[in-house]
Design a protein around this motif. Structure first.
Motif, PDB file in Angstrom:
ATOM      1  N   VAL A  40       0.835  -1.211   0.000  1.00  0.00           N
ATOM      2  CA  VAL A  40       0.000   0.000   0.000  1.00  0.00           C
ATOM      3  C   VAL A  40       0.867   1.256   0.000  1.00  0.00           C
ATOM      4  CG1 VAL A  40      -2.202   0.832   0.918  1.00  0.00           C
ATOM      5  CG2 VAL A  40      -1.202  -1.226   1.871  1.00  0.00           C
ATOM      6  N   SER A  41       0.348   2.299  -0.655  1.00  0.00           N
ATOM      7  CA  SER A  41       0.993   3.623  -0.640  1.00  0.00           C
ATOM      8  C   SER A  41       0.355   4.488   0.441  1.00  0.00           C
ATOM      9  CB  SER A  41       0.782   4.336  -1.967  1.00  0.00           C
ATOM     10  OG  SER A  41       1.377   3.650  -3.011  1.00  0.00           O
ATOM     11  N   ALA A  42       0.917   5.664   0.607  1.00  0.00           N
ATOM     12  CA  ALA A  42       0.365   6.632   1.557  1.00  0.00           C
ATOM     13  C   ALA A  42      -0.974   7.156   1.044  1.00  0.00           C
ATOM     14  CB  ALA A  42       1.345   7.783   1.721  1.00  0.00           C
ATOM     15  N   MET A  43      -1.839   7.562   1.966  1.00  0.00           N
ATOM     16  CA  MET A  43      -3.177   8.045   1.603  1.00  0.00           C
ATOM     17  C   MET A  43      -3.112   9.340   0.790  1.00  0.00           C
ATOM     18  SD  MET A  43      -5.143   7.546   5.225  1.00  0.00           S
ATOM     19  CE  MET A  43      -6.766   8.036   4.622  1.00  0.00           C
ATOM     20  N   THR A  46      -0.915  12.623   1.198  1.00  0.00           N
ATOM     21  CA  THR A  46      -0.117  12.608   2.442  1.00  0.00           C
ATOM     22  C   THR A  46       1.374  12.832   2.196  1.00  0.00           C
ATOM     23  OG1 THR A  46      -1.686  11.074   3.387  1.00  0.00           O
ATOM     24  CG2 THR A  46       0.450  11.186   4.472  1.00  0.00           C
ATOM     25  N   THR A  47       1.926  12.151   1.187  1.00  0.00           N
ATOM     26  CA  THR A  47       3.377  12.268   0.969  1.00  0.00           C
ATOM     27  C   THR A  47       3.748  13.708   0.615  1.00  0.00           C
ATOM     28  OG1 THR A  47       3.339   9.988   0.215  1.00  0.00           O
ATOM     29  CG2 THR A  47       5.344  11.226  -0.252  1.00  0.00           C
ATOM     30  N   ASN A  48       2.940  14.341  -0.252  1.00  0.00           N
ATOM     31  CA  ASN A  48       3.206  15.758  -0.589  1.00  0.00           C
ATOM     32  C   ASN A  48       3.177  16.610   0.670  1.00  0.00           C
ATOM     33  OD1 ASN A  48       3.412  15.291  -3.299  1.00  0.00           O
ATOM     34  ND2 ASN A  48       1.257  15.714  -3.720  1.00  0.00           N
ATOM     35  N   GLY A  73       4.041   8.089   5.889  1.00  0.00           N
ATOM     36  CA  GLY A  73       2.761   8.054   5.169  1.00  0.00           C
ATOM     37  C   GLY A  73       2.297   6.626   4.914  1.00  0.00           C
ATOM     38  N   GLU A  74       3.197   5.790   4.451  1.00  0.00           N
ATOM     39  CA  GLU A  74       2.848   4.402   4.138  1.00  0.00           C
ATOM     40  C   GLU A  74       2.538   3.624   5.427  1.00  0.00           C
ATOM     41  OE1 GLU A  74       4.652   6.145   2.121  1.00  0.00           O
ATOM     42  OE2 GLU A  74       3.823   5.581   0.177  1.00  0.00           O
ATOM     43  N   ARG A  75       3.194   4.035   6.501  1.00  0.00           N
ATOM     44  CA  ARG A  75       2.979   3.335   7.769  1.00  0.00           C
ATOM     45  C   ARG A  75       1.553   3.551   8.275  1.00  0.00           C
ATOM     46  NH1 ARG A  75       7.782   2.963  12.141  1.00  0.00           N
ATOM     47  NH2 ARG A  75       6.501   2.294  13.877  1.00  0.00           N
ATOM     48  N   GLY A 135       4.798   0.364   1.002  1.00  0.00           N
ATOM     49  CA  GLY A 135       5.556   0.602  -0.228  1.00  0.00           C
ATOM     50  C   GLY A 135       6.543   1.737  -0.042  1.00  0.00           C
ATOM     51  N   PHE A 136       7.408   1.938  -1.047  1.00  0.00           N
ATOM     52  CA  PHE A 136       8.211   3.163  -1.170  1.00  0.00           C
ATOM     53  C   PHE A 136       9.401   3.235  -0.223  1.00  0.00           C
ATOM     54  CE2 PHE A 136       7.907   7.863   0.337  1.00  0.00           C
ATOM     55  CZ  PHE A 136       8.635   8.409  -0.701  1.00  0.00           C
ATOM     56  N   GLN A 137       9.614   2.238   0.623  1.00  0.00           N
ATOM     57  CA  GLN A 137      10.648   2.379   1.656  1.00  0.00           C
ATOM     58  C   GLN A 137      11.418   1.095   1.872  1.00  0.00           C
ATOM     59  OE1 GLN A 137       8.649   1.918   5.788  1.00  0.00           O
ATOM     60  NE2 GLN A 137       7.268   3.181   4.580  1.00  0.00           N
ATOM     61  N   GLY A 149      12.160   7.026  -3.846  1.00  0.00           N
ATOM     62  CA  GLY A 149      11.821   8.073  -4.823  1.00  0.00           C
ATOM     63  C   GLY A 149      10.330   8.055  -5.082  1.00  0.00           C
ATOM     64  N   ARG A 150       9.799   9.201  -5.547  1.00  0.00           N
ATOM     65  CA  ARG A 150       8.353   9.356  -5.722  1.00  0.00           C
ATOM     66  C   ARG A 150       7.780   8.235  -6.602  1.00  0.00           C
ATOM     67  NH1 ARG A 150       6.019  13.953  -3.750  1.00  0.00           N
ATOM     68  NH2 ARG A 150       4.334  12.447  -3.546  1.00  0.00           N
ATOM     69  N   GLY A 151       6.645   7.717  -6.179  1.00  0.00           N
ATOM     70  CA  GLY A 151       5.994   6.649  -6.936  1.00  0.00           C
ATOM     71  C   GLY A 151       6.639   5.280  -6.743  1.00  0.00           C
ATOM     72  N   GLY A 152       7.496   5.170  -5.734  1.00  0.00           N
ATOM     73  CA  GLY A 152       8.296   3.952  -5.571  1.00  0.00           C
ATOM     74  C   GLY A 152       7.551   2.714  -5.085  1.00  0.00           C
ATOM     75  N   SER A 153       6.306   2.857  -4.667  1.00  0.00           N
ATOM     76  CA  SER A 153       5.591   1.682  -4.141  1.00  0.00           C
ATOM     77  C   SER A 153       5.383   0.593  -5.187  1.00  0.00           C
ATOM     78  CB  SER A 153       4.216   2.080  -3.609  1.00  0.00           C
ATOM     79  OG  SER A 153       4.344   3.007  -2.592  1.00  0.00           O
ATOM     80  N   ASP A 154       5.235   0.987  -6.443  1.00  0.00           N
ATOM     81  CA  ASP A 154       5.088  -0.030  -7.502  1.00  0.00           C
ATOM     82  C   ASP A 154       6.329  -0.922  -7.525  1.00  0.00           C
ATOM     83  OD1 ASP A 154       2.750   1.218  -8.208  1.00  0.00           O
ATOM     84  OD2 ASP A 154       3.466   2.007 -10.124  1.00  0.00           O
TER      85      ASP A 154
END
Ligand code: ASP
Ligand code: MG
Length: 257
Positions: A40-43, A46-48, A73-75, A135-137, A149-154
């Motif tokens: 899952v990504s941040a809601m 949220t990241t912005n 955010g992802e947490r 994701g993302f971390q 980096g931005r969009g990294g959850s994929d």
């Protein structure tokens, strides 16, 4: 059975209601394969907001501290999704990137995945729990929290698919598929049923932000299919990237360890 990897982006988790509907979608998938790993990504925004918050304190924040902040955010998302599943009587356990064994370079804010050591995810699956991953971390070899980096959850989702031997990764999106042009501007845009990795990468690079280019490159290296589905109608046709691809004998990550 190899685990099934499901990925939900920030636009799929805009409010608390989103977690309940995703939890229901996950329950619907459990009959076919109970070994589910959900990234899952941040809601929403949220990241912005977290990046802005950092800037409001220091216009040029130390990258290490920025990663500590924006990874939060992802947490939030993973814990809320585990709570939503628990409310449906489904056992789920959330893991940060570090707890999931996502090992990265130490390039804060632009870390590359060098290894995945999914010991805790596998133990959770063996206990019959659903594993929910931020994701993302990740974590660097020196033990620092990093982001991809931005969009990294994929890319997190594809790396887990590679590590866990999955044939495909399923992405649930509000747009539901990859289209020839942006369906938000062009209601007659044609859905692309099947794309090669190369086509998908060039679309990602030219601004079609359905899948992140790095995740497509990682999928190609490992022969993993990327399936895009509409979040409102799971199971309906979307798009498939790398249709007919076969898993490569060796797992390759973004950079050598
Ligand atoms: N939340 C992060 C971002 O907005 C990662 C992601 O959404 O994939 O960039
Ligand atoms: Mg995001």
């Amino acid at each position: 059975m190899k685990p099934c990897i499901l990925k939900f982006g920030g636009a799929s988790v805009l409010s608390s209601d989103s977690f309940r509907s995703i939890a229901q979608l996950i329950v619907g998938k459990m009959n076919a394969n109970p070994r589910l790993v959900v990234v899952v990504s941040a809601m929403g925004d949220t990241t912005n907001q977290l990046f802005e918050l950092a800037k409001s304190v220091n216009p040029n924040p130390p990258k290490r501290e920025q990663d500590m902040l924006v990874s939060v955010g992802e947490r939030i998302s993973i814990s809320l999704l585990a709570m939503a599943l628990a409310s449906l009587g489904v056992e789920a356990v959330s893991f940060t990137g570090s707890q999931s064994g996502i090992i990265t370079t130490d390039d804060h804010s632009d870390a590359k995945i060098v290894d995945v050591r999914p010991k805790r995810i596998l133990s959770a699956l063996d206990r019959g729990q659903i594993a929910i991953v931020a994701g993302f971390q990740g974590v660097s070899l020196s033990g620092e929290i990093t982001t991809l980096g931005r969009g990294g959850s994929d890319t997190t989702a594809v790396a887990l698919g590679a590590a866990l031997g999955s044939q495909a990764v399923e992405f649930y999106k509000d747009v539901g598929a990859i289209f020839e042009s942006d369906p938000k501007n062009d209601p007659l845009a044609k859905r692309l049923e099947r794309l090669s990795y190369g086509q998908a990468v060039s679309m990602a690079k030219s601004g079609a932000r359905v899948l992140h280019a790095r995740s497509i490159a990682l999928a190609e290296k490992n022969g993993i299919r990327l399936e895009v589905y509409p979040i409102q109608a799971a199971g309906q046709p979307g798009s498939v990237v790398g249709f007919g691809a076969a898993r490569k004998p060796e797992i390759v990550y973004e950079e050598g360890c």
